[in-house]
Design an enzyme around this catalytic site. Structure first.
Site, PDB file in Angstrom:
ATOM      1  CD1 TRP A 145      43.601  38.829  67.812  1.00 56.59           C
ATOM      2  CD2 TRP A 145      43.488  36.858  68.845  1.00 56.59           C
ATOM      3  NE1 TRP A 145      44.865  38.298  67.804  1.00 56.59           N
ATOM      4  CE2 TRP A 145      44.824  37.077  68.429  1.00 56.59           C
ATOM      5  CE3 TRP A 145      43.184  35.674  69.522  1.00 56.59           C
ATOM      6  CZ2 TRP A 145      45.844  36.151  68.686  1.00 56.59           C
ATOM      7  CZ3 TRP A 145      44.199  34.760  69.771  1.00 56.59           C
ATOM      8  CH2 TRP A 145      45.507  35.002  69.346  1.00 56.59           C
ATOM      9  CG  ASN A 146      43.465  37.208  74.413  1.00 53.24           C
ATOM     10  OD1 ASN A 146      43.063  38.356  74.210  1.00 53.24           O
ATOM     11  ND2 ASN A 146      44.179  36.902  75.486  1.00 53.24           N
ATOM     12  CE  LYS A 169      41.321  48.158  66.252  1.00 60.15           C
ATOM     13  NZ  LYS A 169      40.789  46.959  65.537  1.00 60.15           N
ATOM     14  N   PRO A 170      37.206  46.861  68.473  1.00 60.94           N
ATOM     15  CG  PRO A 170      35.441  45.704  67.479  1.00 60.94           C
ATOM     16  CD  PRO A 170      35.953  47.088  67.765  1.00 60.94           C
ATOM     17  CB  ALA A 171      40.489  41.781  67.824  1.00 55.82           C
ATOM     18  CB  SER A 172      40.265  42.826  62.359  1.00 58.34           C
ATOM     19  OG  SER A 172      40.558  44.207  62.356  1.00 58.34           O
ATOM     20  N   GLY A 222      47.180  44.282  74.218  1.00 60.25           N
ATOM     21  CA  GLY A 222      47.701  43.666  73.007  1.00 60.25           C
ATOM     22  C   GLY A 222      49.210  43.519  73.071  1.00 60.25           C
ATOM     23  CD  GLU A 244      47.422  42.643  79.625  1.00 57.28           C
ATOM     24  OE1 GLU A 244      48.538  42.211  79.263  1.00 57.28           O
ATOM     25  OE2 GLU A 244      46.357  42.118  79.330  1.00 57.28           O
ATOM     26  CG  LEU A 245      51.933  46.722  76.557  1.00 56.73           C
ATOM     27  CD1 LEU A 245      53.174  47.560  76.341  1.00 56.73           C
ATOM     28  CD2 LEU A 245      50.871  47.032  75.511  1.00 56.73           C
ATOM     29  CB  CYS A 278      48.077  38.510  78.490  1.00 51.83           C
ATOM     30  SG  CYS A 278      46.704  38.840  79.611  1.00 51.83           S
ATOM     31  CD  GLU A 380      52.602  37.627  75.085  1.00 52.98           C
ATOM     32  OE1 GLU A 380      51.645  37.552  75.866  1.00 52.98           O
ATOM     33  OE2 GLU A 380      52.789  38.585  74.331  1.00 52.98           O
TER      34      GLU A 380
END
Length: 476
Positions: A145-146, A169-172, A222, A244-245, A278, A380
């Protein structure tokens, strides 16, 4: 707003919806379908049915469609930015920049449309060989979502230009801009089923997509815990993954650095998008000999940041995107105070301004004298909190910087060539900036080491993540 499956706007099989809330005001913006496992399966089947037609479409024609879409996005930049700010919270200027970034990424991959081809190899005593590159098939992208628009482009650009079909699938919290962008791609001529978007919970929709036997590749951006779960699920089907975490990016300020430039870099690097990036500056290490001067300048800069609704003028920082993130940041700062793990020199509170009373706002916060065992340096921190530590020299700065499970980005600020070379070579990160931070261009590969993930996005390297290499041997 509805999901996009097979080129059509549809509701979820469940008939259920969830609310999209403006994080600056708490107001209801829209409702979107709460997708199910069945919806995920239908989307995968749609992408599978569209694959052969899209894969056989010439790369040049694929590029024409994506380029047309990028033009429409540029024409509708203001409208899209307004929508993005309403659902995500960032200042309107940042949203406009992100929408422009979406178009730029698509245009970049259009330019690579003719670049992915194989090689001809003479093989002594065995004739000849040549290689061909083929799209994988149905791919899945799961985005956060960022920066929902930009990261959507990072996924769909290389996937679609190389001939794959995709279920996203987008962020809710932030699906509206993604759904609107998907409709623009359809308007530009993208065939039905090539790009499908399913909204819904990650533990339902996301897991179903990852586990589907027809999905050949997963790209996820995420948190690390979710990425590890995806890797575990993908292993059973030997699926390709790009993960990419996130990270805990250090910024090193040497004694010979341009302090004015470094302060400006720290302000943008930490507080851009309310610290929800991130590659944001999450730990800052400054040489003792310049620490007092640097921190004084940085404190003044932080105090001058204007917090408010991203749709209002003269706002430098909007709210955090959601209540969970807001509560986490409040807890983290309270923990620092309770354990006496640092000294807050500015910020550290929810703003008292009436215009911020209904949103997930938090003051930009600067903390010094942070002990090495603090959560601020171990986790983080996805929010507007910047811990600053002092180091004796470059060796200590590099040691402290590498003392983390993450390895996404890092920056070093110096005018000295030897220090610059040492920092760039010894910092354990997928990307190292010199005298800058945060900027990621679509032309260069992006990704992390250690628990910051595997694989690369952006640049020509991203195309190889979506292509199979086949060798053909000839005996003539």
């Amino acid at each position: 707003m509805k999901m996009q499956i097979g080129g059509k706007a549809v509701d979820a099989c469940s008939g259920e919806f969830f609310d999209i809330i403006n994080p600056a005001t708490g107001e209801l913006i829209d409702r979107v379908p709460k997708g199910t496992e069945d919806d995920a399966a239908i989307a995968v089947e749609s992408a599978s049915s569209a694959f052969n037609g899209w894969a056989s479409t010439s790369p040049q024609q694929r590029a024409r469609i994506l380029y047309t879409a990028s033009g429409i996005v540029r024409q509708r930049q203001d409208e899209l930015a307004f929508l993005l700010t309403r659902e995500q919270g960032k200042p309107l200027a940042e949203s406009k920049n992100e929408i422009e970034g979406f178009a730029h990424v698509l245009e970049y991959y259009c330019g690579l449309a003719s670049s992915f081809h194989g090689d001809f190899v003479p093989v002594h005593q065995n004739g000849y060989a040549f290689t061909v590159k083929k799209p994988l098939g149905v791919c899945t992208a799961i985005i956060p979502w960022n920066m929902p628009a930009l990261i959507m482009a990072w996924k769909i650009g290389p996937a679609l230009i190389s001939g794959n079909t995709l279920v996203l699938k987008p962020a809710s919290n932030t699906p509206l801009t993604n759904l609107t962008l998907a409709s623009i791609l359809s308007e530009a001529g993208l065939p039905p089923g090539v790009l499908n978007i399913v909204t819904g919970p990650g533990e339902v929709v996301g897991e179903s997509l990852v586990k589907s036997p027809k999905v050949k590749k997963i790209s996820f951006t995420g948190e690390a815990r979710t990425g590890k779960r995806i890797a575990e699920l993908a292993a059973g089907g030997m699926k390709r993954v790009t993960l990419e975490l996130g990270g805990s990016d250090p910024m090193l300020v040497c004694d010979d650095a341009d302090l004015e430039a470094a302060v400006a870099g720290a302000l943008r690097g930490r507080f851009y998008n309310c610290g929800q990036a991130c590659t944001a500056v999450k730990r800052l290490f400054v040489f003792e000999s310049v620490a007092e001067r640097f921190i004084k300048k940085l404190e003044a800069g932080v105090r001058n940041l204007r917090v408010g609704n991203g749709l209002h003028e003269n706002v430098d920082m909007g709210p955090l995107n959601n209540r969970r993130q807001w509560e986490y940041i409040k807890e983290l700062v309270a923990d620092v105070e309770e354990k006496d793990e640092g000294r807050i020199i500015t910020g550290g509170r929810v703003p008292e301004v009436s215009t911020c009373s209904k949103g997930y706002f938090f003051e930009p916060t600067l903390i010094v004298d942070v002990p090495r065992e603090s959560r601020l340096l171990k986790e983080e921190v996805f929010g507007p909190v910047l811990p600053v530590g002092q180091v004796k020299d470059l060796d200590e700065a590099i040691e402290e910087s590498n003392n983390t499970c993450y390895g996404l980005g890092a920056s070093i600020w110096t005018k000295n060539l030897d220090k610059a070379r040492a920092g760039c070579e010894q910092l354990n990160a997928g990307i190292v900036w010199l005298n800058q931070h945060l900027k990621v261009a679509p032309e260069v590969p992006f990704g992390g080491t250690k628990e910051s993930g595997i694989g690369r996005e952006n640049g020509p390297d991203a195309l190889s993540e979506y292509l199979d290499l086949k060798t053909i041997m000839l005996k003539i």
